[in-house]
Design a protein around this motif. Structure first.
Motif, PDB file in Angstrom:
ATOM      1  N   TRP A   1     -23.326 -14.292  69.008  1.00  0.00           N
ATOM      2  CA  TRP A   1     -23.913 -13.226  69.871  1.00  0.00           C
ATOM      3  C   TRP A   1     -25.797 -13.162  69.996  1.00  0.00           C
ATOM      4  CZ3 TRP A   1     -23.324 -11.204  74.249  1.00  0.00           C
ATOM      5  CH2 TRP A   1     -24.285  -9.838  74.282  1.00  0.00           C
ATOM      6  N   SER A   2     -26.063 -13.701  68.410  1.00  0.00           N
ATOM      7  CA  SER A   2     -27.551 -12.789  68.907  1.00  0.00           C
ATOM      8  C   SER A   2     -28.406 -14.269  69.025  1.00  0.00           C
ATOM      9  CB  SER A   2     -28.003 -13.284  66.559  1.00  0.00           C
ATOM     10  OG  SER A   2     -27.031 -11.825  66.189  1.00  0.00           O
ATOM     11  N   GLU A   3     -27.836 -15.674  68.514  1.00  0.00           N
ATOM     12  CA  GLU A   3     -27.673 -16.943  68.983  1.00  0.00           C
ATOM     13  C   GLU A   3     -28.303 -17.272  70.519  1.00  0.00           C
ATOM     14  OE1 GLU A   3     -25.440 -20.244  67.415  1.00  0.00           O
ATOM     15  OE2 GLU A   3     -26.188 -20.020  65.651  1.00  0.00           O
ATOM     16  N   LYS A   4     -27.646 -16.419  71.698  1.00  0.00           N
ATOM     17  CA  LYS A   4     -27.479 -16.385  72.043  1.00  0.00           C
ATOM     18  C   LYS A   4     -27.611 -15.345  73.360  1.00  0.00           C
ATOM     19  CE  LYS A   4     -24.344 -16.226  76.534  1.00  0.00           C
ATOM     20  NZ  LYS A   4     -22.492 -16.571  76.898  1.00  0.00           N
ATOM     21  N   LEU A   5     -28.320 -14.670  72.334  1.00  0.00           N
ATOM     22  CA  LEU A   5     -29.956 -13.005  72.846  1.00  0.00           C
ATOM     23  C   LEU A   5     -30.459 -14.066  72.928  1.00  0.00           C
ATOM     24  CD1 LEU A   5     -28.324  -9.936  71.499  1.00  0.00           C
ATOM     25  CD2 LEU A   5     -28.294 -10.735  73.655  1.00  0.00           C
ATOM     26  N   GLU A   6     -31.387 -14.538  71.155  1.00  0.00           N
ATOM     27  CA  GLU A   6     -32.258 -15.241  71.378  1.00  0.00           C
ATOM     28  C   GLU A   6     -32.301 -16.577  72.821  1.00  0.00           C
ATOM     29  OE1 GLU A   6     -32.134 -16.957  67.366  1.00  0.00           O
ATOM     30  OE2 GLU A   6     -32.272 -15.187  66.207  1.00  0.00           O
ATOM     31  N   SER A   7     -31.432 -17.156  73.021  1.00  0.00           N
ATOM     32  CA  SER A   7     -31.638 -18.247  73.823  1.00  0.00           C
ATOM     33  C   SER A   7     -32.083 -17.393  75.576  1.00  0.00           C
ATOM     34  CB  SER A   7     -30.711 -18.688  73.992  1.00  0.00           C
ATOM     35  OG  SER A   7     -30.173 -19.707  75.194  1.00  0.00           O
ATOM     36  N   ALA A   8     -31.392 -16.264  75.598  1.00  0.00           N
ATOM     37  CA  ALA A   8     -31.570 -15.659  76.117  1.00  0.00           C
ATOM     38  C   ALA A   8     -32.974 -15.015  76.662  1.00  0.00           C
ATOM     39  CB  ALA A   8     -30.593 -14.649  77.039  1.00  0.00           C
ATOM     40  N   LEU A   9     -33.991 -14.028  75.933  1.00  0.00           N
ATOM     41  CA  LEU A   9     -35.012 -13.936  75.819  1.00  0.00           C
ATOM     42  C   LEU A   9     -36.138 -14.808  75.879  1.00  0.00           C
ATOM     43  CD1 LEU A   9     -34.319 -11.514  72.345  1.00  0.00           C
ATOM     44  CD2 LEU A   9     -35.187 -11.433  74.536  1.00  0.00           C
ATOM     45  N   ARG A  10     -35.536 -16.114  75.191  1.00  0.00           N
ATOM     46  CA  ARG A  10     -36.390 -17.331  75.591  1.00  0.00           C
ATOM     47  C   ARG A  10     -36.438 -17.732  76.780  1.00  0.00           C
ATOM     48  NH1 ARG A  10     -34.355 -18.763  70.423  1.00  0.00           N
ATOM     49  NH2 ARG A  10     -32.544 -20.140  71.469  1.00  0.00           N
ATOM     50  N   SER A  11     -35.482 -17.880  77.763  1.00  0.00           N
ATOM     51  CA  SER A  11     -34.936 -18.983  79.216  1.00  0.00           C
ATOM     52  C   SER A  11     -35.186 -17.597  80.583  1.00  0.00           C
ATOM     53  CB  SER A  11     -33.656 -19.297  79.304  1.00  0.00           C
ATOM     54  OG  SER A  11     -33.049 -19.828  78.217  1.00  0.00           O
ATOM     55  N   ASN A  12     -35.123 -16.211  79.902  1.00  0.00           N
ATOM     56  CA  ASN A  12     -35.382 -15.487  81.012  1.00  0.00           C
ATOM     57  C   ASN A  12     -36.345 -14.677  80.273  1.00  0.00           C
ATOM     58  OD1 ASN A  12     -32.808 -15.941  81.632  1.00  0.00           O
ATOM     59  ND2 ASN A  12     -31.580 -14.550  80.153  1.00  0.00           N
ATOM     60  N   ARG A  13     -36.855 -13.890  81.503  1.00  0.00           N
ATOM     61  CA  ARG A  13     -37.770 -13.077  82.070  1.00  0.00           C
ATOM     62  C   ARG A  13     -37.451 -11.542  81.573  1.00  0.00           C
ATOM     63  NH1 ARG A  13     -38.988  -8.587  85.067  1.00  0.00           N
ATOM     64  NH2 ARG A  13     -37.497  -9.176  86.963  1.00  0.00           N
ATOM     65  N   THR A  14     -38.010 -11.453  80.261  1.00  0.00           N
ATOM     66  CA  THR A  14     -37.800  -9.521  79.160  1.00  0.00           C
ATOM     67  C   THR A  14     -38.503  -8.601  80.089  1.00  0.00           C
ATOM     68  OG1 THR A  14     -39.544 -10.443  77.945  1.00  0.00           O
ATOM     69  CG2 THR A  14     -38.103 -11.173  77.185  1.00  0.00           C
ATOM     70  N   LEU A  15     -38.060  -7.615  79.817  1.00  0.00           N
ATOM     71  CA  LEU A  15     -38.931  -6.722  79.517  1.00  0.00           C
ATOM     72  C   LEU A  15     -38.723  -5.865  78.482  1.00  0.00           C
ATOM     73  CD1 LEU A  15     -36.430  -3.869  81.759  1.00  0.00           C
ATOM     74  CD2 LEU A  15     -35.907  -5.931  80.684  1.00  0.00           C
ATOM     75  N   ALA A  16     -39.727  -4.291  78.801  1.00  0.00           N
ATOM     76  CA  ALA A  16     -39.254  -3.263  77.154  1.00  0.00           C
ATOM     77  C   ALA A  16     -38.369  -2.828  77.592  1.00  0.00           C
ATOM     78  CB  ALA A  16     -40.558  -2.439  77.799  1.00  0.00           C
ATOM     79  N   ALA A  17     -37.598  -2.843  76.096  1.00  0.00           N
ATOM     80  CA  ALA A  17     -36.249  -1.356  76.245  1.00  0.00           C
ATOM     81  C   ALA A  17     -36.525  -0.374  76.263  1.00  0.00           C
ATOM     82  CB  ALA A  17     -36.080  -1.352  74.397  1.00  0.00           C
ATOM     83  N   ARG A  18     -37.791   0.139  76.823  1.00  0.00           N
ATOM     84  CA  ARG A  18     -37.867   1.852  77.101  1.00  0.00           C
ATOM     85  C   ARG A  18     -37.749   1.836  78.630  1.00  0.00           C
ATOM     86  NH1 ARG A  18     -41.546   5.377  76.367  1.00  0.00           N
ATOM     87  NH2 ARG A  18     -41.927   5.814  78.836  1.00  0.00           N
ATOM     88  N   ASP A  19     -37.514  -0.093  79.454  1.00  0.00           N
ATOM     89  CA  ASP A  19     -37.467   0.289  80.707  1.00  0.00           C
ATOM     90  C   ASP A  19     -36.380   0.257  81.443  1.00  0.00           C
ATOM     91  OD1 ASP A  19     -40.135   0.654  81.165  1.00  0.00           O
ATOM     92  OD2 ASP A  19     -40.859  -0.694  80.464  1.00  0.00           O
ATOM     93  N   LEU A  20     -35.027  -0.710  80.303  1.00  0.00           N
ATOM     94  CA  LEU A  20     -34.576  -0.921  80.425  1.00  0.00           C
ATOM     95  C   LEU A  20     -32.626  -0.102  81.356  1.00  0.00           C
ATOM     96  CD1 LEU A  20     -32.278  -3.411  81.339  1.00  0.00           C
ATOM     97  CD2 LEU A  20     -32.160  -3.320  78.089  1.00  0.00           C
TER      98      LEU A  20
END
Length: 319
Positions: free
Chosen positions: A41-60
């Protein structure tokens, strides 16, 4: 100067983004080993963080609970942290992607179901997240946060599922605090014995809504705000959460229990009709929010059966 940290749970309600959510149900098998699953699961999230536009946690996150949490951080000098079943411990400014993961047992995105009781699995999952995706952050867990800030003050607010998940992490971390009884308060509605955390725990109870307002969903964080208002403007060296805990327990003890509302028992077909109508007007509503609206309208139906009926109606609309 010492700081005050508010550590509270994430929410299932998240703002829509321009890419698909990363869902735990799609990443692992419910019967896989906890540690292996957390690594995948962590690998999947890390891949998504590299591939997708991110936002600050407080804004999610969004919803009443999160509005109160953000207001505490914005209006006072409080550092806001998030307990996430997907990312582990997050600072409010940590970059994230949209995701679905939870410790709530009835959810399709609940952590794996093998390897012991839910509290045992939740604790192992939390630890595994810290060792994997948490390693990329300054503070990978509560233990490291407290170890590096031994003079700071910590208010932890969360449901029983999340408190069980972080139980060992909290116990390991608090030994680094210079005076744990003064520096730590845990706020939860958990009715079961919290063992070594009991001396630090202020239990939230339904009758407190008479004074704090809001709903049961927002009660823990509303109580956290009430606690923090007690210390705002004072010299941090004078803060003593053990004294505040005793004072508030005495203050709230005089409140009478909320009367149990009379509700009309509904059939499964009536529930499905209600859910279908609700989804027409609010297609992104969660099962938890739908159940709250249903009960607030004077209706009665068993929670697990309601969630099952909700999912059946929702699946039927998607097919």
């Amino acid at each position: 100067m010492s700081r005050i940290h508010l550590i509270t749970t994430c929410t299932n309600n998240k703002k829509s983004t321009d890419y698909q959510s990363v869902q735990l149900r799609d990443s692992i098998s419910p019967d896989e080993d906890i540690e292996t699953s957390a690594a995948l699961w962590s690998e999947k999230l890390e891949s998504a963080l590299r591939s997708n536009r991110t936002l600050a946690a407080r804004d999610l996150y969004k919803g009443g609970h999160w509005s109160i949490a953000k207001s505490i951080a914005d209006e006072h000098q409080v550092e806001l942290w998030i307990l996430s079943a997907g990312f582990g411990l997050l600072n409010q400014n940590s970059p994230v992607v949209n995701y679905q993961a939870t410790f709530t047992p009835n959810s399709d995105d609940c952590i794996p179901k093998s390897g012991g009781t839910l509290p045992e699995r939740s604790s192992r999952w939390w630890s595994a997240l810290a060792n994997h995706i948490g390693r990329t952050r300054e503070y990978q867990d509560i233990t490291s946060l407290m170890r590096n800030n031994p003079y700071d003050f910590f208010v932890v607010s969360g449901s029983s599922h999340y408190i069980h998940a972080i139980y060992s992490d909290l116990l390991t971390g608090l030994v680094s605090l210079k005076n744990p009884s003064k520096q730590l308060m845990v706020i939860t509605s958990a009715s079961e014995n919290l063992g070594e955390l009991t001396p630090y725990t202020l239990l939230s109870k339904q009758k407190m809504k008479q004074r704090l307002g809001g709903t049961m969903v927002t009660l823990n964080v509303a109580l956290a705000r009430h606690v923090l208002l007690e210390v705002m403007g004072s010299d941090h060296s004078s803060i003593d959460f053990s004294v505040i805990k005793q004072s508030l327990e005495k203050s709230f003890a005089d409140l009478l229990p909320n009367p149990i509302p009379e509700r009309t028992r509904r059939t499964e077909e009536e529930v499905k009709t209600y859910v279908a109508d609700l989804l027409t007007h609010a297609p992104k509503i969660s099962a938890s929010t739908a159940l709250r609206y249903f009960r607030d309208s004077g209706n009665s139906f068993e929670e697990k059966r309601f969630r099952k009926a909700f999912q059946e109606v929702l699946s039927g609309r998607k097919s």
